[in-house]
Design an enzyme around this catalytic site. Structure first.
Site, short mmCIF file in Angstrom:
data_model
loop_
_atom_site.label_atom_id
_atom_site.label_comp_id
_atom_site.label_asym_id
_atom_site.label_seq_id
_atom_site.Cartn_x
_atom_site.Cartn_y
_atom_site.Cartn_z
N ASP A 125 0.81 -1.23 0.00
CA ASP A 125 0.00 0.00 0.00
C ASP A 125 0.83 1.27 0.00
OD1 ASP A 125 1.02 -0.22 2.55
OD2 ASP A 125 -0.83 0.35 3.56
N GLU A 126 2.12 1.20 -0.31
CA GLU A 126 2.96 2.40 -0.20
C GLU A 126 4.06 2.38 -1.24
OE1 GLU A 126 4.19 4.03 3.81
OE2 GLU A 126 6.14 3.34 3.10
#
EC number: 2.7.7.7
Length: 400
Positions: A125-126
């Site tokens: 998610d990053e």
């Protein structure tokens, strides 16, 4: 990405938007989803009242993530679900669906790569993006590009993200947390004193609980107070390397480049037991679990084409204290039997009087492995091991 797992689940269950929701406890299965559709006609038709509540949860699971309404009650990632149930019993509990999360992860990263191809993948998610050479990327200090990325990701996925813009990765990471959800924050070198220095030292990615507690014990709470300490003082109290890093980080300095390709440094598998196990009373059960963990790590190495030399274990006791041990062997391996044998030696180096709540196995010092030649570039070949007369390493007794 903003509350990534939870946000993906809200696409599936839009009726839960604005409500406290936590993800964890069990895995999503297509069979269960099919049963829900058969019962209610569609997933978005399920009444809110029909969803399970956190108050009814009994077990030892931890929260993977939570929606922002749930976080307002103090619920957060990696928190035990029983504790979270006391803080927010009314929260709705949903199972984890890693297959779906990985699909959305690939989609949002593909969107970014189309706009800014220098991207460092930092997990599901990053990401970090170097947009120095992106055409028109510098408009309004990067704000225009950040807003365009947010819009394109939302159009493709229905998900929101928060963006931190800064001259380096350290400040960008911190800035990305300033205005969640769906925020854009810009921090330039001249902003460090008034935007960064008032923050807690723990806001720096790399200052963990132990270092934070030590800093607090020395009377240092904010990043500004840390920045006021001299380099020799920090090196005296924290060692040469970490002290130098603390000094640089507190002044917003970070020279790490955005890395578009990276190699894993280790692979591991671990499991938290439904109830504490003891090496004396539950020897057979622990042995079976331990063997399976070693086999799964070996399968991961073989599937991804790696071998390693450093083999280690991790235990977490019933009192939540953790210990790790590792052994570096002469030859690289991806063999389950070898991993099991060496990991078993590591176990002999830790106290086993207490009950255990978590057990893990790790293989590090990885190299690319040629399965056809059983050799790694620049590595010592794995030689056949002489028989010990004790049979298959996978059947050796554990915890003895």
């Amino acid at each position: 990405m903003d509350a990534f797992f939870a946000s993906v689940e809200l696409l599936r269950y839009p009726q839960l938007k604005g409500l406290p929701v936590v993800i964890g406890g069990s895995r999503h299965t297509p069979e269960h989803e099919a049963q829900l559709i058969a019962q209610w006609g569609s997933l978005d038709a399920i009444p809110v009242e029909a969803f399970p509540r956190l108050a009814r949860y009994v077990g030892r699971g931890v929260i993977t993530t939570a929606t922002y309404p749930a976080r307002q009650f103090g619920v957060g990632s990696a928190m035990g679900m029983m504790k979270a149930a006391r803080l927010c019993p009314q929260a709705i509990l949903l199972p984890i669906d890693f297959v779906r999360y990985r699909q959305y992860s690939r989609t949002f990263k593909d969107v970014i790569l189309e706009m800014a191809p220098l991207m460092e993948d930092r997990g599901v998610d990053e990401v970090y993006i170097d947009f120095t050479l992106v055409p028109d990327g510098q408009h309004e200090g990067g704000r225009v590009l950040a807003a365009s990325i947010q819009q394109r990701i939302f159009e493709k996925t229905g998900l929101t993200c928060s963006v931190g813009v800064a001259p380096n990765k350290l400040l960008a990471k911190m800035a990305s947390e300033f205005n969640k959800p769906q925020g854009i924050s810009i921090v330039m070198p001249q902003d460090v004193e008034h935007q960064i220095w008032p923050l807690s030292c723990r806001k720096i990615n790399g200052i963990g609980p132990k270092a934070g507690a030590k800093l607090q014990g020395l009377g240092i709470v904010t990043i500004g107070e840390l920045a006021a300490k001299s380099l020799p003082w920090l090196m005296q109290h924290f060692g040469k390397s970490y002290g130098a890093w603390l000094h640089a980080a507190s002044h917003g300095q970070d020279d790490r480049a955005v890395v578009t390709e990276s190699e894993p440094v280790s692979m591991s598998r671990e499991t938290t037991f439904d109830s504490d196990l003891h090496a004396g009373h539950d020897k057979v059960q622990l042995g079976a679990i331990f063997t399976r963990l070693c086999e799964r790590v070996a399968q991961d190495l073989q599937r991804k084409g790696y071998a390693g030399r450093t083999i280690g274990i991790k235990l977490r006791y019933a009192n939540f204290k953790s210990v790790t041990r590792e052994i570096t062997v002469d030859a690289f391996t991806q063999d389950a039997g070898t991993i099991r044998r060496v990991a078993g030696q590591c176990l002999k180096r830790v106290p086993l009087e207490q009950s255990i709540r978590l057990l893990g196995v790790r293989v590090g010092c990885l190299v690319h492995w040629d399965a056809s030649t059983q050799q790694a570039e620049g590595a010592v070949p794995v030689l056949p091991r002489k028989s010990t007369g004790k049979g298959d390493p996978l059947s050796l007794p554990l915890f003895d």
